[in-house]
Structures are given as C-alpha cells and as structure tokens.
Write a protein that holds these residues in place. Structure first.
Motif, PDB file in Angstrom:
ATOM      1  N   ALA A 147       0.829  -1.206   0.000  1.00  0.00           N
ATOM      2  CA  ALA A 147       0.000   0.000   0.000  1.00  0.00           C
ATOM      3  C   ALA A 147       0.865   1.257   0.000  1.00  0.00           C
ATOM      4  CB  ALA A 147      -0.930  -0.008   1.213  1.00  0.00           C
ATOM      5  N   GLY A 148       1.928   1.257   0.812  1.00  0.00           N
ATOM      6  CA  GLY A 148       2.817   2.410   0.845  1.00  0.00           C
ATOM      7  C   GLY A 148       3.473   2.667  -0.493  1.00  0.00           C
ATOM      8  N   ALA A 149       3.889   1.602  -1.179  1.00  0.00           N
ATOM      9  CA  ALA A 149       4.518   1.754  -2.488  1.00  0.00           C
ATOM     10  C   ALA A 149       3.521   2.253  -3.524  1.00  0.00           C
ATOM     11  CB  ALA A 149       5.121   0.423  -2.933  1.00  0.00           C
ATOM     12  N   ALA A 150       2.277   1.783  -3.446  1.00  0.00           N
ATOM     13  CA  ALA A 150       1.260   2.229  -4.401  1.00  0.00           C
ATOM     14  C   ALA A 150       0.957   3.708  -4.238  1.00  0.00           C
ATOM     15  CB  ALA A 150      -0.016   1.409  -4.214  1.00  0.00           C
ATOM     16  N   MET A 151       1.040   4.204  -3.008  1.00  0.00           N
ATOM     17  CA  MET A 151       0.784   5.626  -2.768  1.00  0.00           C
ATOM     18  C   MET A 151       1.971   6.504  -3.119  1.00  0.00           C
ATOM     19  SD  MET A 151      -1.394   5.817   0.789  1.00  0.00           S
ATOM     20  CE  MET A 151      -0.432   4.599   1.684  1.00  0.00           C
ATOM     21  N   ASP A 152       3.134   5.912  -3.237  1.00  0.00           N
ATOM     22  CA  ASP A 152       4.347   6.696  -3.428  1.00  0.00           C
ATOM     23  C   ASP A 152       4.679   6.796  -4.904  1.00  0.00           C
ATOM     24  OD1 ASP A 152       6.738   7.976  -2.063  1.00  0.00           O
ATOM     25  OD2 ASP A 152       7.698   6.556  -3.414  1.00  0.00           O
ATOM     26  N   SER A 181      12.391   4.987   2.805  1.00  0.00           N
ATOM     27  CA  SER A 181      11.820   5.521   4.039  1.00  0.00           C
ATOM     28  C   SER A 181      10.441   6.112   3.793  1.00  0.00           C
ATOM     29  CB  SER A 181      12.746   6.591   4.631  1.00  0.00           C
ATOM     30  OG  SER A 181      13.949   6.022   5.074  1.00  0.00           O
ATOM     31  N   GLN A 182      10.251   6.723   2.627  1.00  0.00           N
ATOM     32  CA  GLN A 182       8.950   7.319   2.332  1.00  0.00           C
ATOM     33  C   GLN A 182       7.883   6.241   2.205  1.00  0.00           C
ATOM     34  OE1 GLN A 182       9.007  10.390  -0.631  1.00  0.00           O
ATOM     35  NE2 GLN A 182       6.825  10.219  -1.056  1.00  0.00           N
ATOM     36  N   ILE A 183       8.216   5.134   1.564  1.00  0.00           N
ATOM     37  CA  ILE A 183       7.263   4.030   1.465  1.00  0.00           C
ATOM     38  C   ILE A 183       6.918   3.519   2.861  1.00  0.00           C
ATOM     39  CG2 ILE A 183       7.034   1.607   0.771  1.00  0.00           C
ATOM     40  CD1 ILE A 183       8.473   2.302  -1.790  1.00  0.00           C
ATOM     41  N   CYS A 184       7.938   3.305   3.682  1.00  0.00           N
ATOM     42  CA  CYS A 184       7.697   2.808   5.040  1.00  0.00           C
ATOM     43  C   CYS A 184       6.924   3.819   5.874  1.00  0.00           C
ATOM     44  CB  CYS A 184       9.025   2.458   5.706  1.00  0.00           C
ATOM     45  SG  CYS A 184       9.838   1.004   4.998  1.00  0.00           S
ATOM     46  N   THR A 185       7.202   5.096   5.678  1.00  0.00           N
ATOM     47  CA  THR A 185       6.497   6.123   6.432  1.00  0.00           C
ATOM     48  C   THR A 185       5.022   6.161   6.066  1.00  0.00           C
ATOM     49  OG1 THR A 185       8.453   7.503   6.726  1.00  0.00           O
ATOM     50  CG2 THR A 185       6.326   8.606   6.858  1.00  0.00           C
ATOM     51  N   ARG A 186       4.715   6.082   4.777  1.00  0.00           N
ATOM     52  CA  ARG A 186       3.307   6.074   4.367  1.00  0.00           C
ATOM     53  C   ARG A 186       2.592   4.842   4.922  1.00  0.00           C
ATOM     54  NH1 ARG A 186       1.443   9.375   0.223  1.00  0.00           N
ATOM     55  NH2 ARG A 186       2.984  10.814  -0.645  1.00  0.00           N
ATOM     56  N   ALA A 187       3.262   3.697   4.851  1.00  0.00           N
ATOM     57  CA  ALA A 187       2.666   2.482   5.405  1.00  0.00           C
ATOM     58  C   ALA A 187       2.454   2.622   6.910  1.00  0.00           C
ATOM     59  CB  ALA A 187       3.565   1.286   5.097  1.00  0.00           C
ATOM     60  N   ALA A 188       3.422   3.220   7.594  1.00  0.00           N
ATOM     61  CA  ALA A 188       3.306   3.403   9.041  1.00  0.00           C
ATOM     62  C   ALA A 188       2.170   4.351   9.398  1.00  0.00           C
ATOM     63  CB  ALA A 188       4.627   3.931   9.599  1.00  0.00           C
ATOM     64  N   ASP A 223       6.026   2.052  13.816  1.00  0.00           N
ATOM     65  CA  ASP A 223       7.309   2.738  13.977  1.00  0.00           C
ATOM     66  C   ASP A 223       8.055   2.925  12.659  1.00  0.00           C
ATOM     67  OD1 ASP A 223       6.893   2.997  16.667  1.00  0.00           O
ATOM     68  OD2 ASP A 223       8.290   1.422  17.275  1.00  0.00           O
ATOM     69  N   GLY A 224       7.460   2.493  11.550  1.00  0.00           N
ATOM     70  CA  GLY A 224       8.094   2.708  10.255  1.00  0.00           C
ATOM     71  C   GLY A 224       9.006   1.591   9.800  1.00  0.00           C
ATOM     72  N   PHE A 225       8.800   0.365  10.302  1.00  0.00           N
ATOM     73  CA  PHE A 225       9.540  -0.821   9.874  1.00  0.00           C
ATOM     74  C   PHE A 225      11.050  -0.684  10.101  1.00  0.00           C
ATOM     75  CE2 PHE A 225       5.630  -0.427   7.523  1.00  0.00           C
ATOM     76  CZ  PHE A 225       5.073  -1.694   7.590  1.00  0.00           C
ATOM     77  N   PRO A 226      11.466  -0.385  11.339  1.00  0.00           N
ATOM     78  CA  PRO A 226      12.902  -0.189  11.588  1.00  0.00           C
ATOM     79  C   PRO A 226      13.743  -1.430  11.321  1.00  0.00           C
ATOM     80  CG  PRO A 226      11.667  -0.303  13.655  1.00  0.00           C
ATOM     81  CD  PRO A 226      10.655  -0.177  12.558  1.00  0.00           C
ATOM     82  N   HIS A 227      13.181  -2.628  11.515  1.00  0.00           N
ATOM     83  CA  HIS A 227      13.977  -3.830  11.274  1.00  0.00           C
ATOM     84  C   HIS A 227      14.124  -4.140   9.790  1.00  0.00           C
ATOM     85  CE1 HIS A 227      13.397  -4.515  15.607  1.00  0.00           C
ATOM     86  NE2 HIS A 227      14.514  -5.209  15.503  1.00  0.00           N
ATOM     87  N   VAL A 228      13.382  -3.434   8.954  1.00  0.00           N
ATOM     88  CA  VAL A 228      13.576  -3.528   7.507  1.00  0.00           C
ATOM     89  C   VAL A 228      14.548  -2.449   7.047  1.00  0.00           C
ATOM     90  CG1 VAL A 228      12.443  -3.398   5.250  1.00  0.00           C
ATOM     91  CG2 VAL A 228      11.292  -4.531   7.162  1.00  0.00           C
ATOM     92  N   ILE A 229      14.238  -1.203   7.380  1.00  0.00           N
ATOM     93  CA  ILE A 229      15.030  -0.065   6.910  1.00  0.00           C
ATOM     94  C   ILE A 229      16.408  -0.004   7.558  1.00  0.00           C
ATOM     95  CG2 ILE A 229      15.174   2.462   7.090  1.00  0.00           C
ATOM     96  CD1 ILE A 229      13.539   1.638   4.772  1.00  0.00           C
ATOM     97  N   ASP A 230      16.476  -0.246   8.862  1.00  0.00           N
ATOM     98  CA  ASP A 230      17.724  -0.046   9.598  1.00  0.00           C
ATOM     99  C   ASP A 230      18.525  -1.322   9.805  1.00  0.00           C
ATOM    100  OD1 ASP A 230      17.021   2.588   9.805  1.00  0.00           O
ATOM    101  OD2 ASP A 230      16.257   2.438  11.847  1.00  0.00           O
ATOM    102  N   VAL A 231      17.925  -2.475   9.543  1.00  0.00           N
ATOM    103  CA  VAL A 231      18.612  -3.742   9.818  1.00  0.00           C
ATOM    104  C   VAL A 231      18.659  -4.628   8.574  1.00  0.00           C
ATOM    105  CG1 VAL A 231      18.687  -5.797  11.275  1.00  0.00           C
ATOM    106  CG2 VAL A 231      17.889  -3.629  12.242  1.00  0.00           C
ATOM    107  N   GLY A 232      17.499  -5.030   8.069  1.00  0.00           N
ATOM    108  CA  GLY A 232      17.461  -6.000   6.984  1.00  0.00           C
ATOM    109  C   GLY A 232      18.127  -5.526   5.707  1.00  0.00           C
TER     110      GLY A 232
END
Length: 344
Positions: A147-152, A181-188, A223-232
């Motif tokens: 959903a976040g990617a579709a909106m971005d 980050s923008q995709i994750c932020t929209r999803a969050a 929280d914006g998927f930190p384990h994806v953006i900051d770790v994975g």
C-alpha cells in the motif's frame, strides 16, 4: 504516533532532499532518475510481494523455519503449503495496491478498507492451504508496504543507493534513505489509524505481545519498519558489497533481524528462553563471519539445534525478511534491472 512527529520526520527528509539538490552531482542524479522505469503497476507490486514470500520460503538453510530441507519447528506447515499460500495472496496484494493508489494518501478510511481486504485475503489463504495460517503476519507487514509503495509516486530508487545511504544516520540511529523511508512512512501512517471493525484479537502474536510487553508486528509497522530499513536492507547490501553470494547474504540479513527483534513467534512458542536463544544464537553466527563461513555455518547449525529443542521458530523475523526482499525488488525495478536477478 502524534501528527507533530510525522511532520518532523517529513521535514527532515525534505531537508535531506534539498541538500542533495544543491550537490554538484545533482544534474547527474536527475539524469539517472529520468532514465528509471516508471513506478510499478498494481499487478507488478502484487507479483513482487508474492515473489518475496516465495523467495523467503525457499531460502535455505533457515534456523528452525520451513525451507527446502523440511518443516523446521512447524508441524502444520511445509514448503509446498508456504508456496501455495504465497501464490494465493497475490490477488489480495493487488487489491491492496489498487485501493491505496485510488485513495492516494493515508487516512482512517484507507485503513478500514485495507483491513477488510486483508481479512478477506486471510480467508483466501486458509482455503488455499487447507486451514494452515502460513502468512497471516506477512499479510499485515508486506501488505502495508504494498500500500505504501502504491501511494508513493517515486517508488524506490536503485538498490545501490541503499549502500551509500547506510552511512547516513540520523540522531535516532535510523538509516536515512528518502525513497524507501517514504514508502515505510506512508505504510506506518496507515498502520497508526485504528481498525474500527476489527474483532478483539486473540492471536498467538497478540497474546505474546501482551504477556511479554513487546511491540510485535503492530508496533513494527507503526514505527516505520525499523527492522527492515535499519537492519534487513543494510545487512543484505553490506553482504553483497563483500562479495558474499546471494543465498548467504539473505540468510545473514535474516540473522541480523533475528539478533535484535523481539519476535513474538519465538515468545509464543518458547517464551523468553526461546527469544534469547534466537537473538544470542543469531549474533554468534554473525560474529563468526556469517553463514558463508565454516565457523558461521557451524554456529548456524547450533542455533537451529537449540531452537528445535525448544520447538521455537523466528516467524516474525521471516516476515520482515520478506518485507526486505520486497523493497529490494522495487529498487531493482526502478533501476531498470530485473527485480529478481539472483536466481538462487
């Protein structure tokens, strides 16, 4: 999260983008951006999401998880069931993308619509698998990112830019990569709205979340998927940069997520001993050089043996690895390369 916090995060990203616009290389960046492929369609987003679930399921070896060797700690799942579930969810992901693109912005209404689609998709999954709950968590985690990617409108920039972005840290320690980050932020933002029609949850994850006072999948999304953006993603790209072959790079990304995630799947199946075994064992594998080294493979085998003895498996980390692979596919799409070039 309070609206002011979202505004602050948006302002930080805006300033970062403005700073890049002043760079002497701005013209070159713009030229490369113009040459990128168009943002993926709803059908493409759904295909990438389903493929990410398939790739995660087939990745081998994974500690105590379903993979090509067997069912791990699971008695009700096998690889064929996982693949059937992933394929059955592709129409659900397409519907999530279509609805999010039509609405255009996070809202309470969009949250309600996505939740209804997700619940219908869960029933499709159960019918396709004969009642096995293979990807309930992934519908939430990966579905929100779809959903976040579709909106971005910008989707995700090339995966190679994640490597450079991994060196740019905010004061909170988060990787600053504007597009992902923008995709994750929209999803969050969507995840922060309440699901008005949800029945009280009595899922395994929810019970573990309440008993052990951890965030779980809901907090990860909010929280914006930190384990994806900051770790994975950083772990995946760091492994590739070292020349580690793709299969091992993905296993190491999974282990990096496991090392810090309060995985409610581990907590549900084995309590705090299971969680600590997963976290400490994953760290030992990485400290030994990762899954591509002899010492790392020995540590990985020991980790799996311990988790199997506890009847525990890191299903939450597996869902977040699938989310990582999904964003990585979007990066390759935008770069004009095959989204699945690794053929593992």
């Amino acid at each position: 999260m309070a609206p002011a916090a979202w505004l602050k995060r948006a302002q930080v990203r805006s300033c970062a983008l403005e700073g890049e616009a002043q760079s002497p290389r701005a013209g070159a960046h713009a030229t490369r951006a113009d040459s990128r492929r168009a943002a993926p369609s709803d059908a493409q987003l759904a295909h990438y999401a389903s493929t990410a679930l398939i790739d995660e399921a087939q990745l081998t070896p994974k500690p105590a998880l379903v993979d090509q060797r067997g069912s791990g700690a699971h008695r009700d799942l096998d690889l064929a069931t996982m693949l059937c579930s992933a394929q059955a969810l592709e129409p659900t992901f397409a519907a999530l993308a279509r609805t999010a693109r039509r609405r255009g912005e996070p809202s309470a209404l969009l949250r309600t619509e996505l939740a209804q689609i997700g619940r219908a998709g869960e029933q499709d999954m159960l019918r396709a698998t004969g009642g096995s709950n293979a990807h309930r968590g992934a519908i939430w985690i990966v579905g929100l990112l779809v959903a976040g990617a579709a909106m971005d409108a910008c989707a995700v920039s090339p995966a190679s830019t994640f490597a450079a972005a991994s060196d740019r840290r905010s004061t909170a320690g988060h990787t600053e990569h504007p597009d992902a980050s923008q995709i994750c932020t929209r999803a969050a933002q969507v995840a922060c709205f309440p699901d008005r029609f949800a029945a009280p949850s009595d899922s395994h994850g929810e019970r573990a979340r309440q008993r052990y006072q951890v965030g779980g999948a809901r907090r990860e999304a909010q929280d914006g998927f930190p384990h994806v953006i900051d770790v994975g993603l950083p772990a995946l790209l760091a492994a590739r940069a070292k020349g580690i072959e793709e299969n091992a790079a993905r296993v190491d990304a999974l282990l990096a997520i496991m090392a810090s995630l309060d995985d409610t799947c581990l907590l549900h199946r084995a309590g705090l001993p299971g969680l600590h075994a997963g976290q400490h064992g994953a760290r030992r594998v990485l400290q030994a050089g990762g899954s591509s080294t002899p010492a790392g493979r020995a540590a990985l085998a020991a980790l799996e043996h311990e988790l199997l003895s506890l009847n525990a498996s890191p299903g939450g980390a597996a869902d977040l690895l699938a989310a990582t692979l999904f964003l990585d596919m979007l990066a390759h799409h935008r770069a004009g390369r095959s989204p699945d070039p690794w053929n593992i």
